[in-house]
Design a protein around this motif. Structure first.
Motif, mmCIF file in Angstrom:
data_model
loop_
_atom_site.group_PDB
_atom_site.id
_atom_site.type_symbol
_atom_site.label_atom_id
_atom_site.label_comp_id
_atom_site.label_asym_id
_atom_site.label_seq_id
_atom_site.Cartn_x
_atom_site.Cartn_y
_atom_site.Cartn_z
ATOM 1 N N LEU A 214 -11.388 6.783 16.459
ATOM 2 C CA LEU A 214 -10.445 5.812 16.999
ATOM 3 C C LEU A 214 -11.214 4.876 17.921
ATOM 4 C CD1 LEU A 214 -7.583 4.705 17.587
ATOM 5 C CD2 LEU A 214 -7.412 6.433 19.415
ATOM 6 N N ASN B 92 -8.432 17.990 19.564
ATOM 7 C CA ASN B 92 -7.828 17.308 18.419
ATOM 8 C C ASN B 92 -7.011 18.292 17.586
ATOM 9 O OD1 ASN B 92 -9.675 18.773 16.910
ATOM 10 N ND2 ASN B 92 -10.841 17.004 16.220
ATOM 11 N N TYR C 29 -8.463 12.806 15.335
ATOM 12 C CA TYR C 29 -9.753 12.132 15.494
ATOM 13 C C TYR C 29 -10.787 13.107 16.043
ATOM 14 C CZ TYR C 29 -6.715 8.056 15.200
ATOM 15 O OH TYR C 29 -5.779 7.137 14.791
ATOM 16 N N ARG D 219 -13.556 11.303 12.059
ATOM 17 C CA ARG D 219 -12.405 10.417 12.186
ATOM 18 C C ARG D 219 -12.513 9.783 13.572
ATOM 19 N NH1 ARG D 219 -7.971 14.894 11.383
ATOM 20 N NH2 ARG D 219 -9.516 15.899 12.733
ATOM 21 N N PHE E 51 -4.308 8.517 20.784
ATOM 22 C CA PHE E 51 -4.912 9.765 20.327
ATOM 23 C C PHE E 51 -3.879 10.893 20.311
ATOM 24 C CE2 PHE E 51 -6.645 13.890 21.474
ATOM 25 C CZ PHE E 51 -7.557 14.110 20.447
ATOM 26 N N HIS F 147 -9.942 7.069 8.461
ATOM 27 C CA HIS F 147 -10.992 7.768 9.177
ATOM 28 C C HIS F 147 -11.684 6.910 10.229
ATOM 29 C CE1 HIS F 147 -10.333 10.575 5.873
ATOM 30 N NE2 HIS F 147 -10.799 11.476 6.707
#
Length: 212
Positions: A25, A111, A80, A23, A74, A51
């Motif tokens: 960003l 994460n 992610y 995943r 985030f 994703h």
């Protein structure tokens, strides 16, 4: 009773399963050109927006603001495996500071699965168009933004900021562009950012390696 317990366990296992690709960003300096480019790759690879999320910094276009916005985004979900901040050297005052900020965050924040997340700066000197130009021509030494635009338009007619279709126009030459970018990284560095340079090929390679 035993049947209900087993079904509950099965549902938990099913909920925990997610697609095997990262995943990601990606937060960009530009509002259109870079998001369009990475969005086109996402579509071509059939990667869901859940994703691979591509967006521009709502805080502003200074590199430091891009890093700050990416971290804030985030932390909203922590959903992610990788964070990329994409910005140009150009004439930005906070370019060097942003590189240091990204490095300080790299693999220091966790994460939603408790894993340390790579937080990587993906830069282009002087601008993103230098990366696109590498698909068609060698780039050496100092390159001004205007020159990058002019040279690129010789290969992509009508190219300008906000252009859609840059990935389709360049994808056939990706391997050649990556080789050129790697050679430049051997000769030059991100700092002080006087000579043409890019890391975009590394980000693109990661996206292309994802399983659709």
């Amino acid at each position: 009773m035993a049947g209900r317990i087993q079904r509950g366990r099965d549902m938990k296992r099913q909920k925990a399963v997610r697609p095997p690709y990262d995943r990601v960003l990606i937060v960009c300096e530009g509002e259109k050109t870079e998001p369009n480019y990475f969005g086109e790759i996402r579509v071509a690879q059939r990667l869901s927006t859940a994703h691979v999320r591509v967006c521009h910094s709502a805080l502003g276009t200074e590199p430091q603001q891009i890093v700050e916005f990416a971290e804030a985004e985030f932390r909203k979900t922590r959903a992610y495996e990788r964070v990329y901040v994409v910005f140009d050297r150009d004439e930005h005052r906070t370019y060097a500071n942003a590189l240091a900020m990204a490095a300080a965050r790299d693999k220091t924040i966790r994460n939603d699965e408790g894993k340390m997340v790579p937080f990587e700066a993906t830069v282009s000197v002087p601008c993103f168009e230098a990366w696109l130009l590498m698909h068609f021509a060698e780039c050496q030494g100092a390159l001004h933004r205007r020159d990058a635009y002019d040279r690129l338009r010789a290969h992509i007619a009508g190219y300008d900021k906000g252009y859609s279709g840059a990935y389709a126009a360049t994808m056939a030459q990706f391997g050649l562009a990556s080789t050129r970018a790697a050679r430049l990284r051997e000769r030059f560095s991100r700092l002080p950012g006087d000579d043409v340079y890019t890391d975009v090929d590394l980000l693109v390679s990661h996206l292309l390696a994802q399983i659709a």
